[in-house]
Each structure stands twice: as structure tokens, then as C-alpha cells.
Design an enzyme around this catalytic site. Structure first.
Site, mmCIF file in Angstrom:
data_model
loop_
_atom_site.group_PDB
_atom_site.id
_atom_site.type_symbol
_atom_site.label_atom_id
_atom_site.label_comp_id
_atom_site.label_asym_id
_atom_site.label_seq_id
_atom_site.Cartn_x
_atom_site.Cartn_y
_atom_site.Cartn_z
ATOM 1 N N ILE A 58 0.761 -1.426 0.039
ATOM 2 C CA ILE A 58 0.404 -0.148 -0.015
ATOM 3 C C ILE A 58 0.998 1.345 -0.671
ATOM 4 C CG2 ILE A 58 -1.949 1.985 1.049
ATOM 5 C CD1 ILE A 58 -2.148 -1.422 2.506
ATOM 6 N N HIS A 107 48.145 42.657 -8.598
ATOM 7 C CA HIS A 107 47.218 43.057 -7.022
ATOM 8 C C HIS A 107 47.653 42.219 -6.415
ATOM 9 C CE1 HIS A 107 44.158 43.980 -10.314
ATOM 10 N NE2 HIS A 107 44.002 45.092 -9.726
ATOM 11 N N ASP A 166 41.479 43.856 -1.710
ATOM 12 C CA ASP A 166 42.001 43.118 -2.413
ATOM 13 C C ASP A 166 42.743 42.163 -1.822
ATOM 14 O OD1 ASP A 166 41.504 44.379 -5.061
ATOM 15 O OD2 ASP A 166 43.344 45.616 -5.562
#
Length: 742
Positions: free
Chosen positions: A249, A436, A479
């Protein structure tokens, strides 16, 4: 035989009916029924009277009063189709008591005088959603009169009885809803642990609908199975049971998404005892329901054997479905919580790993704290000072000196050891990329330091002390962990950083900010720790605004607004202050452009190295944008000219309107533009384009530019002289022509 229904009292004694109606007040429905039963029993001379309350819409029926006895509970009837049929036909029916359903006989028999053969007259009293079937056992009056007595009684009594039935039903619904809310509240307290949540849910599920057993089975999509966690009573031990997802079921509920209520579970065609029952339980009835979330079904709930009743009724179905909603929400929250918790652990470990790699040892600290070097470098506080010629070992000391010179150590009670550790960890957080990097960070910080000094930002009321502190910190960290690529590269490449920050915009800038906050929150480098909570929160907001201002997309969007503000700057105006913060931050970021020409060339070579590396990486990706035209050999000077013209010069022009001391920067930039324009004649001969980076660093470049400019000047002068000669010749010819005419 059918008796004709009447709309008035014909056979009954009006006085008795009135007395009955008056007595029907302030009682439970079962008590009302006992009074009606007594009245009908007397009028019809019946041995016993009882009523079956029927809900035809839900195919449910129950008995709560027999004769003069109000039963202790509502006894539900397993089968009620005969009663429903009787109501639909809307006429009385007679049958032997022995032909009644077994459960009816079991309820009523104790109240009969003997067990002999007895006839029962059933009279329907129609209504929606509730109706009654009044059952009179062995009435001695004629059947037609029995029906009249019943109809005439309920002609006046039925509204009261019906409203009482509905009221008690609504009270029951309210009680169940309150119970469900309490259960939901308990469930939400356990979302931190899926095991604890499921254990509590199975226990509370039984209580909500009064079931003998409750189980929750979660869908495992990877293995296409249902998984049930079983708990050993009285211990924390658990075990796991797995079932095929398409069996029993439960499998039917998974496939259809529809609740299945079985009054005899074993007779259901989909019943599978391995899935739909449990060892040691004699299953009689069951209620199997889906557990959902927005994306679909995530599990199945199973309730076995209704306690005290022969089946789960419609209200139990509604409660189970409502319960399943809370279960679904809690399970999903629990799974999400687990993922977030795991991600948090990974983040903590990643942070620990990151901090490990930037950890500063005692020897490094001592070098700065005990440094005896000469740090009074001439020109350090000027706006055109070039830090790139300084020894790397001196840079941390110079940064600490900046904080000291500006009075931040004293004003904010900054601990020297924490400040030194912070600076050293920032240095280690910068990657070894061409531009950077740590040198760039110090260069930007130096210009910010010089701006605070030369513009007298605090003294003249442009900044308060906290703004000034966070401006210098932002210059240093703006940075952090730069990878040598732009935000667009991260977004187009769908990198981890893009996944984290792309929804907010400014991908790289938000990453730099996150790294900075991480260091500021780390014990030993938490230089903002002495600040009061309110100032600390404001400091982080200032840091965010400063760092995000370095995203040129934000700068270009607000350029016209900045120009208007700069032309009429108002000290103290919050909008103007925000604009000034952005301008000062970008001026510091681009301050390498106002240094001497040799430094500008070196900076350009570093920036362009990153640019070409990114361009090469993007060319390797399919459908990636190509920023550099390989046929344009003058791309290097053109990029520099465009950047200075469109971005840098407007920044310093706007700042020059507010602080005249920096106005000379535009003259320096214009002189650089002349040199970049002159370099076009040099770069036109260079191939490939990337080789132009080597040309920038060549000591012969300046001579070649000078020669190109001199050649341009010579050609200009020759052109002017030739134009003058042609003009003179034309004038002479015109004069001669005029003379001939005379």
C-alpha cells in the site's frame, strides 16, 4: 409501507412534545438523545429506542446513546451502508434485530430485556452532513403510527439535535487542531537531528489519531527504496529497515500521492505484510499517507490499528494529512540544516586551514615589534610617493607606522601585538600575482594615509575618526586573496566564488571583504575588539562600503551623481559622505597612475600581464568573450589611454574640486596621456601583442617615445609651414589677379 410526512403535529400530544423540547437544553448530544429515546419509547410503547448518527458524505456512523443510557463514548460502526441506504430511500424499514450488524448488536444487546426474536423499525431523519436513523425495538403501536411519532417529534427537535451534533463535531475538530499545533511545535524543536525528529514524529503521530503504531518511511532516491529507522524502546539504539519503493500500500501511495484508509488492511489488493505491517502487530486497519514537500513526495507515513474504534475516520485522514505537511517541512528543514551544518563545519575547517597558511609565528612578530630600522622615510606622507622602491621587509613596519602617525593606536586603544599580527596576516593573504599583490596593497594604503594627512579629513570634518580608521584598513585589505582575474571571469567560468557572491554582485570585492572580516574576527588579529558593539557593527558596514566601492561597475553607475556632488560638496550630508568615501577609495586604488612615468610603465606591465593571462584563460573556454583584438597592435597604449581618460582623470578632477591640493594630479595624468599616445608609434612595430609587455620594461622605450614625439612635432611644423606657404601663394595669386582686372 411508507407513512406520510407531516409539517404539523397530528397524532402526538402537543403538551408532551413541548415538555420534551423545553428539556433539550444545556446537554451533550448523547443526553439529548436519551430524552428523545425515552419520549419515543413511551409514545410507541417500545422495548428500547436508540439512534444511529450517520455522516453520509464520509460513510461513517456511530451510536452514543441507547435508551435512557448515554454511552461513555461514541461507538463507531464498522459498516453503515444499510443505514445510509435507509436515509437515501427516506422511508421506514423493519428488520430483525438479529440481522443487524454485529457491532450494533454488541452495543445494544446489554440493554435488551431478553435475547428473543425482536423486530426493529428504522425511521430515517434526513439531514446534511449529519442524519439520524431512529431504531425502535419491538414497538407495540402500529408501524404507521410509529413513523408519525418519530416524524412529529423530530419536526421540532431535529434542529436542536443537529446543531448539537455539529457543535460537538466542531469542538472535536478544534481540539484536534490544537493538538496538532502542539505536535508541530514539538517537531520544529528537533530539526537539528533527523533521527530525533523521526523518533518524535512517530510517537506524536500515534497520539494525534490514537493509533497503536506509527512509522515514517523516507524515500531514498539513490536506491529507489523506502527507509524506516527503528528505535529500541528505552535506549538510543537504532536499526534500519528498507523496502522496495513500489511494493505494498505504501508503494501505491508513493505512485498516486493519495491517502489510503483501509478498514481491513489484509484484504486490500495492494497489501504487502512486509511493508504495510510490522512484526508482533495484529493489523486490523491502517492509514497510509504521503509526506510531501514542494518538489514532491519525500516519504510515507503508516498508522496501524485505531485504538478504541474499528477504523480511522475522515477526521483522522485530515489530521494525518495535516500532520504529514508538518513532517515534510520539518524533514526538509532537518536535511537542509544538516547540509548547512556540514557546510559550516567545512567552512570552519577551511577557515582554519586558511588561517594555518597565513599563521604568523613569534619570530615574524618579533621582527616587527622589535624592529630598530629607520622608518622616517622622506615623502612617505605625500600624495605622489612611490612605495614600490622600498624593501619588502620594511613594508609591515611602515604600515604600522601609518596607524601610529594617524593616532589610531591611541584613539582606539589598538594593541600593538594584534595590529602587527593583523598586518602580517594581511600580507600573507595576498597571492603572488603580477599586480594585485602585497605591494599594491601597501601602495594604496600609503595613498590613503597621505590623503588623511594632506586633506585633513578628520580635522576639517569630512570624516570622523572611525571612518578614517576603516578607510585605512580598507585600503590595506581591499584586494585580499585576489586571483589576478576580474569578477566577470569568475561569473563566466561559474567558479565557486561566483556561486557564493554572484547573486549580490561585485564577486571579487565581496570575496576580498569576506577574507578581511575573517582575519578581523580571528583571535590575535582582531584589532577592532576594543570597539563598543555599536561602533564595531558600524565599522564593518564602513569596511563593506569602502571595499565594494572599488567595483568599477558601481563607480560608472554613479559617475554623474558623483560629478554633481563634487561641484557643490556639503560636509555632513550623508549622500555626499558616501560619494566622498567611494571617490577617495578609488583614488587610492588608482594612485599608481599619478606616480612618475617609470613607475607607471611598470604598473602597466603588471596589470596587463594579469589582463592577458585572463584573456588567454577565457579563450580556452567555449563561448568565452575575447577582449583583445590580435590584429590591433596598439592595443596596449589604447587600453591605457581609455582607462586614464574615462576612469582615472574624472576621479581626480572631482576630488580636485573638493580638495584643491590634489588638482595637480590631472596635469600629471595628461602628461602620461601624451607619452602613451606617443608610444603607439613604437607598439605598432611589436608583434605579438603580448610582447609589448617586455617593451614596457625596456630602457629604450622612453628614447623611442621621445623620438616619435619629436618626429610628430617635426611633421606638424612642416605641415604648418607648408600650409603657410600655400596660403601665401594663394594670397599672392589673388592679388595678381585683382591687379590685372584693374
Amino acid at each position: 409501507m411508507s407513512a406520510k410526512k407531516t409539517s404539523c403535529i397530528q397524532r402526538s400530544d402537543p403538551g408532551k412534545v413541548v415538555d420534551l423540547i423545553i428539556s433539550l437544553k444545556d446537554d451533550a448530544c448523547s443526553e439529548l438523545q436519551t430524552k428523545i429515546n425515552t419520549y419515543l419509547s413511551d409514545e410507541c410503547d417500545a422495548e428500547l429506542v436508540f439512534s444511529v448518527v450517520v455522516n453520509g458524505e464520509r460513510a461513517e456512523a456511530y451510536i452514543e446513546a441507547v435508551g435512557k443510557k448515554a454511552l461513555e463514548k461514541k461507538y463507531k460502526l464498522l459498516d453503515c451502508h444499510k443505514f445510509i441506504k435507509n436515509i437515501k430511500k427516506s422511508y421506514q424499514q423493519s428488520m430483525l434485530f438479529s440481522d443487524f450488524y454485529d457491532d450494533v448488536q454488541k452495543i445494544v444487546s446489554p440493554y435488551l430485556k431478553d435475547s428473543g426474536k425482536k423486530h426493529v423499525t428504522m425511521v430515517p431523519v434526513a439531514g446534511k452532513p449529519f442524519a439520524l436513523v431512529v431504531c425502535l425495538v419491538s414497538p407495540k403501536v402500529q408501524e404507521e403510527h410509529v413513523v408519525n411519532y418519530v416524524y412529529e417529534c423530530f419536526l421540532l427537535c431535529w434542529p436542536t439535535v443537529k446543531k448539537t451534533i455539529i457543535l460537538e463535531h466542531e469542538k472535536s475538530v478544534k481540539h484536534k487542531c490544537q493538538q496538532l499545533l502542539r505536535v508541530a511545535k514539538r517537531l520544529f524543536t528537533q530539526v537539528a537531528s533527523l533521527d530525533s525528529l523521526v523518533r518524535l514524529a512517530t510517537d506524536q503521530g500515534k497520539r494525534v489519531v490514537d493509533a497503536e503504531f506509527c512509522a515514517l518511511m523516507i524515500v531514498d532516491l539513490d536506491r529507489m527504496e523506502l527507509v524506516e529507522t527503528c528505535y529500541t524502546k528505552g535506549t538510543d539504539e537504532t536499526s534500519e529497515r528498507r523496502f522496495p519503493m513500489d511494493s505494498g500500500i505504501a508503494g501505491q501511495v508513493i505512485q498516486t500521492g493519495i491517502i489510503v484508509n483501509t478498514r481491513n488492511a489484509a484484504q486490500h489488493p495492494a497489501y504487502d505484510p512486509n511493508v504495510d505491517s510490522r512484526p508482533g502487530i495484529d493489523i486490523k486497519n491502517s492509514l497510509t499517507f504521503p509526506i510531501r514537500e514542494q518538489q514532491g513526495i519525500i516519504g510515507v507515513g503508516l498508522l496501524i490499528n485505531k485504538i478504541g474504534d474499528p477504523y480511522f475516520d475522515a477526521m483522522d485522514e485530515e489530521m494525518a494529512l495535516s500532520f504529514s505537511v508538518y513532517c515534510g517541512v520539518c524533514i526538509i528543514h532537518s536535511l537542509v540544516y544538516k547540509k548547512i551544518h556540514e557546510a559550516s563545519i567545512r567552512n570552519i575547517r577551511g577557515h582554519e586551514l586558511n588561517m594555518y597558511h597565513i599563521e604568523v609565528n613569534d619570530a615574524e612578530m618579533s621582527k616587527v615589534l622589535e624592529c630598530k630600522g629607520f622608518h622616517n622615510i622622506p615623502g612617505l606622507s605625500t600624495l605622489h610617493f612611490n612605495t614600490r622602491g622600498l624593501p619588502q621587509r620594511e613594508l609591515p613596519c611602515l604600515v604600522v607606522k601609518m596607524f601610529s602617525d594617524l593616532g589610531f593606536i591611541r584613539k582606539f586603544n589598538l594593541k600593538q601585538s594584534k595590529l602587527v599580527r593583523f598586518v602580517l596576516q594581511v600580507r600573507k593573504s595576498y597571492r603572488d600575482v603580477p599586480y594585485h599583490n602585497w605591494y599594491h596593497a601597501v601602495s594604496v594604503a600609503q595613498w590613503g594615509y597621505a590623503a588623511l594627512m594632506n586633506f585633513q579629513l578628520v580635522k576639517r570634518g569630512y570624516f570622523n575618526d572611525l571612518q578614517a580608521l576603516m578607510y585605512l584598513i580598507a585600503c590595506l585589505v581591499h584586494d585580499l586573496d585576489h586571483r589576478g582575474t576580474a569578477s566577470s571571469f569568475q561569473i563566466n567560468g561559474e567558479t565557486a566564488l561566483a556561486a557564493l557572491y554572484s547573486s549580490e554582485g561585485s564577486v571579487m570585492e565581496r570575496h576580498h571583504l569576506g577574507q578581511a572580516v575573517s582575519i578581523l574576527n580571528t583571535e590575535g588579529s582582531d584589532i577592532l575588539e576594543p570597539l563598543p558593539r555599536r561602533d564595531y557593527d558600524h565599522a564593518l558596514l564602513l569596511l563593506r562600503d569602502f571595499v565594494l566601492a572599488t567595483d568599477l561597475n558601481n563607480y560608472y553607475k554613479k559617475l554623474n551623481e558623483y560629478k554633481m556632488i563634487a561641484s557643490d560638496y556639503l560636509i555632513g550630508n550623508q549622500i555626499h559622505i558616501a560619494a566622498l568615501q567611494a571617490l577617495l577609495m578609488n583614488a587610492a586604488d588608482f594612485s599608481d597612475q599619478i606616480k612618475d612615468w617609470s613607475s607607471v610603465k611598470k604598473t602597466a606591465s603588471e596589470v596587463l600581464t594579469e589582463f592577458f593571462n585572463q584573456d588567454e584563460s577565457e579563450n580556452d573556454r567555449e563561448d568565452a568573450p575575447i577582449f583583445v583584438d590580435p590584429k590591433n597592435k596598439t592595443v596596449i597604449p589604447e587600453l591605457e589611454i581609455k582607462f586614464i581618460t574615462d576612469t582615472v582623470i574624472p576621479i581626480y578632477e572631482m576630488l580636485g574640486q573638493i580638495f584643491p591640493v590634489i588638482a595637480s594630479a590631472t596635469q600629471i595624468l595628461e602628461s602620461h596621456l601624451v607619452l602613451w599616445d606617443g608610444s603607439k608609434d613604437v607598439f605598432i612595430e611589436v608583434s605579438p601583442i603580448v610582447a609589448g609587455i617586455s617593451v614596457l620594461l625596456s630602457p629604450e622605450l622612453d628614447g623611442l617615445i621621445e623620438a616619435a614625439l619629436n618626429e610628430r612635432e617635426r611633421l606638424r611644423l612642416e605641415a604648418e609651414a607648408l600650409a603657410a606657404e600655400e596660403a601665401a601663394a594663394a594670397a599672392a595669386a589673388a592679388a595678381a589677379a585683382a591687379a590685372e582686372e584693374d
